[in-house]
Design an enzyme around this catalytic site. Structure first.
Site, short mmCIF file in Angstrom:
data_model
loop_
_atom_site.label_atom_id
_atom_site.label_comp_id
_atom_site.label_asym_id
_atom_site.label_seq_id
_atom_site.Cartn_x
_atom_site.Cartn_y
_atom_site.Cartn_z
N LYS A 1 0.81 -1.23 0.00
CA LYS A 1 0.00 0.00 0.00
C LYS A 1 0.84 1.27 0.00
O LYS A 1 0.37 2.34 -0.41
CB LYS A 1 -0.93 0.00 1.21
CG LYS A 1 -2.09 -0.98 1.15
CD LYS A 1 -3.21 -0.44 0.29
CE LYS A 1 -4.49 -1.26 0.45
NZ LYS A 1 -5.60 -0.70 -0.32
N SER B 1 1.05 -9.76 -0.50
CA SER B 1 0.71 -8.33 -0.46
C SER B 1 0.95 -7.65 0.88
O SER B 1 1.13 -6.44 0.93
CB SER B 1 -0.76 -8.14 -0.87
OG SER B 1 -1.61 -8.92 -0.05
#
Length: 416
Positions: free
Chosen positions: A65, A314
């Site tokens: 992110k 992720s």
């Protein structure tokens, strides 16, 4: 696989381009970690395909992110920087935006639901974010953040439904295909769709024939429903909270409708098992969403057989207690841990005889709990719950069969 599996939504005009993503890559270079991508021989053997792992869990805030958050911050005007930015997030977007905002001298306000675990609040504050707790749900926190945006003149940075953010996330795919140009497929976790939109756009432009597979948790098939035309229920406690989104992005859904070759769902047990494999085999900690790609490959092996598959890990932000529970549950599923409930007579030596049988089968007893009061048995009866560990499920089965052969009533607890 063909795009016939996905319902086409919106116009075919590009909403995000490879040039946007390459520009983002140049902008954020040197300020985020260029994470490794490694071939996993062991996972490849298990899955029946060649597995390449992209370790985005090794970013400073332990998630990809940062890339999108930083790209959005670098587009701010000086006036916007001075006023600051705001976002609604209880997860990795909050930390990535706060970290890079603090580094750039941009005030960052994060609105989180009041129900957010304290550890997430503390993690966000520790990297420079100002946390405001408002509302009982994410939707309520989001609405409050949008109202603060207008009242205070702040710039709202959406966690996924924003081209600048998606462009930053797409740099993951640029790096993957630079390191391994002959990848046949990418498996991408999908929540709101920012990561998959960015990665899919980059990958398709660089290698038009590459297969793009989205994956969501079974409990939160929001994008799956939209693109596949299904109506599966949405909600529940999922391990993959990072992709637990009830409403997919408007911008991202339009892009993904044109990009994805297929979309799959994974169960909670599949997510748990994938997380445990990554820890045991690759010695790397991922959160539930970070394990979604591997879970998809293991659950839908026919889609990937013989292919070179890129999987992005992720994120790695997972509560320690939750991680411990997942590991223990996986040991129970494999048969290495078990809980047996035995019915005994309340007399001297009764438990000793049972313990002798455990010793005979080389099964280690971890804990014993006697129950004499809250039971349906007669006053002279009791139950004994025995938690134990063994080499494998076959060793436990042999013990249970031996106990039953001696007349004991034995019930083995199951893990879903």
């Amino acid at each position: 696989m063909t795009e016939a599996n996905i319902t086409q939504i919106g116009a075919a005009a590009p909403l995000l381009t490879i040039d946007d993503i390459r520009a983002a890559a140049g902008r954020i270079a040197g300020h985020v970690v260029r994470t490794d991508m490694d071939h996993s021989r062991t996972l490849s053997k298990i899955c029946g395909c060649e597995i390449y792992l992209k370790f985005e869990n090794l970013q400073f805030t332990a998630a990809y992110k940062e890339r999108g958050a930083l790209n959005a911050l670098l587009h701010l005007t000086q006036e916007q920087r001075d006023r600051g930015v705001i976002a609604a997030s209880a997860g990795n977007h909050a930390q990535g935006l706060s970290y890079h905002g603090s580094r750039l001298g941009v005030p960052v306000t994060i609105v989180m639901p009041k129900t957010t675990p304290t550890v997430k609040v503390m993690q966000t504050e520790s990297v420079g974010g100002k946390v405001v707790l408002e509302g009982e749900t994410f939707d309520e926190a989001y609405a409050y953040a949008r109202s603060m945006e207008k009242q205070l003149g702040l710039t709202f940075v959406h966690p996924f439904d924003e081209p600048l953010v998606a462009a930053g996330q797409g740099t993951v795919a640029l790096e993957m295909l630079e390191d391994q140009p002959d990848l046949d497929m990418l498996v991408i976790p999908v929540g709101g769709g920012g990561l998959s939109t960015g990665m899919g756009t980059a990958a398709r432009a660089i290698k038009p024939e590459i297969g793009l597979i989205g994956v969501e948790a079974e409990l939160y098939p929001s994008m799956y429903n939209l693109l596949k035309g299904t109506n599966y229920p949405i909600g529940g406690d999922t391990l993959a909270e990072g992709i637990a989104v009830k409403e997919p992005g408007e911008f991202t859904s339009k892009v993904l409708a044109q990009l994805l070759d297929d979309f799959v769902l994974v169960s909670e047990s599949e997510l748990e098992h994938a997380l445990c494999l990554l820890l045991n085999i690759e010695k790397t900690v991922v959160e539930g969403a970070g394990a979604a790609g591997l879970a998809a490959v293991m659950a839908h092996r026919h889609l990937f057989k013989g292919k070179k598959v890129g999987i992005v890990l992720s994120g790695g932000n997972i509560d320690q207690r939750l991680l411990a529970n997942v590991l223990l549950r996986d040991l129970a599923r494999s048969g290495r841990l078990a809980r047996l409930k035995l019915t005994l007579q309340d007399r001297p030596g009764a438990l000793f005889k049972v313990v002798e049988e455990f010793n005979r089968h080389q099964v280690n007893i971890i804990e014993v709990y006697h129950q004499r009061i809250f039971t349906h048995l007669p006053a002279k009866g009791l139950t004994a719950d025995i938690e134990c560990e063994a080499r494998d499920g076959e060793q436990i089965d042999a013990l249970v069969n031996a106990l039953r052969a001696k007349g004991y009533e034995v019930v083995q607890a199951e893990v879903s």
